[in-house]
Write a protein that holds these residues in place. Structure first.
Motif, PDB file in Angstrom:
ATOM      1  N   VAL A  62       1.115  -1.344   0.112  1.00 10.29           N
ATOM      2  CA  VAL A  62      -0.156  -0.088   0.125  1.00 10.29           C
ATOM      3  C   VAL A  62       1.102   1.291  -0.237  1.00 10.29           C
ATOM      4  N   THR A  63       1.778   0.755   1.017  1.00  5.82           N
ATOM      5  CA  THR A  63       2.796   2.559   0.992  1.00  5.82           C
ATOM      6  C   THR A  63       3.578   2.688  -0.569  1.00  5.82           C
ATOM      7  N   ILE A  64       3.878   1.527  -0.948  1.00  5.31           N
ATOM      8  CA  ILE A  64       4.573   1.616  -2.581  1.00  5.31           C
ATOM      9  C   ILE A  64       3.271   1.973  -3.268  1.00  5.31           C
ATOM     10  N   ARG A  65       2.670   1.371  -3.519  1.00  4.97           N
ATOM     11  CA  ARG A  65       1.572   1.804  -4.510  1.00  4.97           C
ATOM     12  C   ARG A  65       1.305   3.213  -4.477  1.00  4.97           C
ATOM     13  N   ARG A  66       1.257   3.526  -3.035  1.00  2.00           N
ATOM     14  CA  ARG A  66       0.707   5.362  -3.082  1.00  2.00           C
ATOM     15  C   ARG A  66       1.440   6.446  -3.492  1.00  2.00           C
ATOM     16  N   ALA A  67       3.185   5.417  -3.460  1.00  2.00           N
ATOM     17  CA  ALA A  67       4.111   6.816  -3.513  1.00  2.00           C
ATOM     18  C   ALA A  67       3.990   6.766  -5.343  1.00  2.00           C
ATOM     19  N   LEU A  68       4.158   5.598  -5.819  1.00  2.00           N
ATOM     20  CA  LEU A  68       4.224   5.087  -7.206  1.00  2.00           C
ATOM     21  C   LEU A  68       3.849   6.266  -8.200  1.00  2.00           C
ATOM     22  N   ARG A  69       1.542   5.662  -7.377  1.00  2.00           N
ATOM     23  CA  ARG A  69       0.231   7.521  -8.061  1.00  2.00           C
ATOM     24  C   ARG A  69       0.717   8.474  -7.140  1.00  2.00           C
ATOM     25  N   GLN A  70       1.867   8.685  -6.537  1.00  2.00           N
ATOM     26  CA  GLN A  70       1.999   9.725  -5.899  1.00  2.00           C
ATOM     27  C   GLN A  70       0.963  11.031  -5.963  1.00  2.00           C
ATOM     28  N   GLN A  71       0.761   9.797  -4.707  1.00  2.00           N
ATOM     29  CA  GLN A  71      -0.035  10.349  -3.701  1.00  2.00           C
ATOM     30  C   GLN A  71       0.484  11.051  -2.548  1.00  2.00           C
ATOM     31  N   TRP A  72       1.172  11.747  -2.643  1.00  2.00           N
ATOM     32  CA  TRP A  72       2.495  11.878  -1.555  1.00  2.00           C
ATOM     33  C   TRP A  72       1.820  12.341   0.056  1.00  2.00           C
ATOM     34  N   GLU A  73       0.351  12.666  -0.052  1.00  2.00           N
ATOM     35  CA  GLU A  73       0.394  12.973   1.752  1.00  2.00           C
ATOM     36  C   GLU A  73      -0.597  11.427   2.237  1.00  2.00           C
ATOM     37  N   ALA A  74      -1.258  10.548   0.811  1.00  2.00           N
ATOM     38  CA  ALA A  74      -2.205   9.272   1.551  1.00  2.00           C
ATOM     39  C   ALA A  74      -0.710   8.745   2.151  1.00  2.00           C
ATOM     40  N   HIS A  75       1.207   8.487   0.785  1.00  2.00           N
ATOM     41  CA  HIS A  75       1.641   7.686   1.205  1.00  2.00           C
ATOM     42  C   HIS A  75       2.497   8.391   2.453  1.00  2.00           C
ATOM     43  N   ARG A  76       2.431   9.021   2.740  1.00  2.00           N
ATOM     44  CA  ARG A  76       3.374   9.304   4.367  1.00  2.00           C
ATOM     45  C   ARG A  76       2.920   9.115   5.246  1.00  2.00           C
ATOM     46  N   ARG A  77       1.350   9.605   5.420  1.00  2.00           N
ATOM     47  CA  ARG A  77       0.380   8.437   6.638  1.00  2.00           C
ATOM     48  C   ARG A  77       0.468   7.591   6.661  1.00  2.00           C
ATOM     49  N   ILE A  78       0.534   6.497   5.530  1.00  2.00           N
ATOM     50  CA  ILE A  78       0.861   4.939   5.681  1.00  2.00           C
ATOM     51  C   ILE A  78       2.415   4.320   6.160  1.00  2.00           C
ATOM     52  N   ALA A  79       2.794   5.577   5.548  1.00  2.00           N
ATOM     53  CA  ALA A  79       4.454   5.126   5.842  1.00  2.00           C
ATOM     54  C   ALA A  79       4.615   5.465   6.935  1.00  2.00           C
ATOM     55  N   ARG A  80       4.234   6.394   8.130  1.00  2.00           N
ATOM     56  CA  ARG A  80       4.603   6.942   9.075  1.00  2.00           C
ATOM     57  C   ARG A  80       4.257   5.062   9.789  1.00  2.00           C
ATOM     58  N   ILE A  81       3.210   4.287   9.279  1.00  2.00           N
ATOM     59  CA  ILE A  81       2.288   3.394  10.290  1.00  2.00           C
ATOM     60  C   ILE A  81       3.590   2.138   9.875  1.00  2.00           C
ATOM     61  N   THR A  82       3.908   2.135   8.493  1.00  2.00           N
ATOM     62  CA  THR A  82       4.536   1.149   7.639  1.00  2.00           C
ATOM     63  C   THR A  82       6.438   0.623   8.570  1.00  2.00           C
ATOM     64  N   PHE A  83       7.110   1.992   8.277  1.00  2.00           N
ATOM     65  CA  PHE A  83       8.324   2.055   8.684  1.00  2.00           C
ATOM     66  C   PHE A  83       8.975   1.633   9.535  1.00  2.00           C
ATOM     67  N   PRO A  84       8.395   1.630  11.052  1.00  2.00           N
ATOM     68  CA  PRO A  84       8.788   1.790  12.471  1.00  2.00           C
ATOM     69  C   PRO A  84       8.232  -0.201  12.134  1.00  2.00           C
ATOM     70  N   ILE A  85       6.910  -0.580  12.166  1.00  2.00           N
ATOM     71  CA  ILE A  85       6.933  -1.739  11.883  1.00  2.00           C
ATOM     72  C   ILE A  85       7.801  -3.081  10.805  1.00  2.00           C
ATOM     73  N   TRP A  86       8.062  -2.340   9.875  1.00  2.00           N
ATOM     74  CA  TRP A  86       9.233  -3.132   8.996  1.00  2.00           C
ATOM     75  C   TRP A  86      10.400  -2.945   9.641  1.00  2.00           C
ATOM     76  N   VAL A  87      11.112  -1.979  10.630  1.00  2.00           N
ATOM     77  CA  VAL A  87      12.376  -1.962  11.260  1.00  2.00           C
ATOM     78  C   VAL A  87      11.957  -2.844  12.276  1.00  2.00           C
ATOM     79  N   TYR A  88      11.271  -2.595  12.871  1.00  2.00           N
ATOM     80  CA  TYR A  88      11.073  -3.618  14.285  1.00  2.00           C
ATOM     81  C   TYR A  88      10.999  -5.244  13.888  1.00  2.00           C
ATOM     82  N   VAL A  89      10.615  -5.333  12.581  1.00  2.00           N
ATOM     83  CA  VAL A  89      10.358  -7.321  11.649  1.00  2.00           C
ATOM     84  C   VAL A  89      11.532  -7.344  11.388  1.00  2.00           C
ATOM     85  N   SER A  90      12.455  -6.131  10.476  1.00  2.00           N
ATOM     86  CA  SER A  90      13.217  -6.669  10.310  1.00  2.00           C
ATOM     87  C   SER A  90      14.815  -7.102  11.346  1.00  2.00           C
TER      88      SER A  90
END
Length: 149
Positions: A105-133
């Protein structure tokens, strides 16, 4: 006893998790510094690394089951460390289930240049993805490198 190539796969997966972590943090730094093109490439590389991780993870557990009749390795620690291990493992697994969906979802929003929606979901995705890694590496160390005896 599984062949050597099967036994080497957990270390490969820990390395892929560590690489995903480095790419995620690098991507974060790049976007903070305004390097959107490099950020995009780095985050797509993090996603590809995570896909490769999942492929190797499934290969390992399938091959291990094929050769031993058991898909996984049991944690050998006892006492408090056992409880800590399971807290890390359970949170890791539950959040790892969410990462592919969140990342797509985060990548899709970025590729569609939906920047505000991308930032909102990235703020959730990033810490979770980092934690999992990071916890993926910790789980590997606890299962395969740490000798509780």
């Amino acid at each position: 006893m599984p062949p050597g190539w099967v036994s080497s796969l957990p270390a490969v997966n820990a390395s892929l998790n560590a690489l995903a972590f480095v790419l995620l943090v690098t991507g974060f730094v790049l976007i903070r510094r305004g390097h959107s093109g490099a950020h995009k490439k780095t985050m797509l590389a993090a996603f590809a690394t995570s896909i490769l991780f999942l492929s190797v993870y499934l290969l390992y557990h399938g091959a291990r089951y094929h050769y031993t009749g058991h898909g996984g390795v049991k944690f050998q620690g006892t006492g408090a460390i056992r409880g800590i291990y399971f807290v890390i493992l359970i949170s890791h697994v539950l959040l790892a289930i969410a990462v592919p969906v969140l990342a797509i979802v985060t990548i899709r929003r970025a590729l569609r240049q939906q920047w505000e929606a991308h930032r909102r979901i990235a703020r959730i995705t990033f810490p979770i993805w980092v934690y999992v890694s990071v916890t993926g590496v910790i789980i590997y160390l606890m299962l395969y490198q740490w000798d509780p005896r």
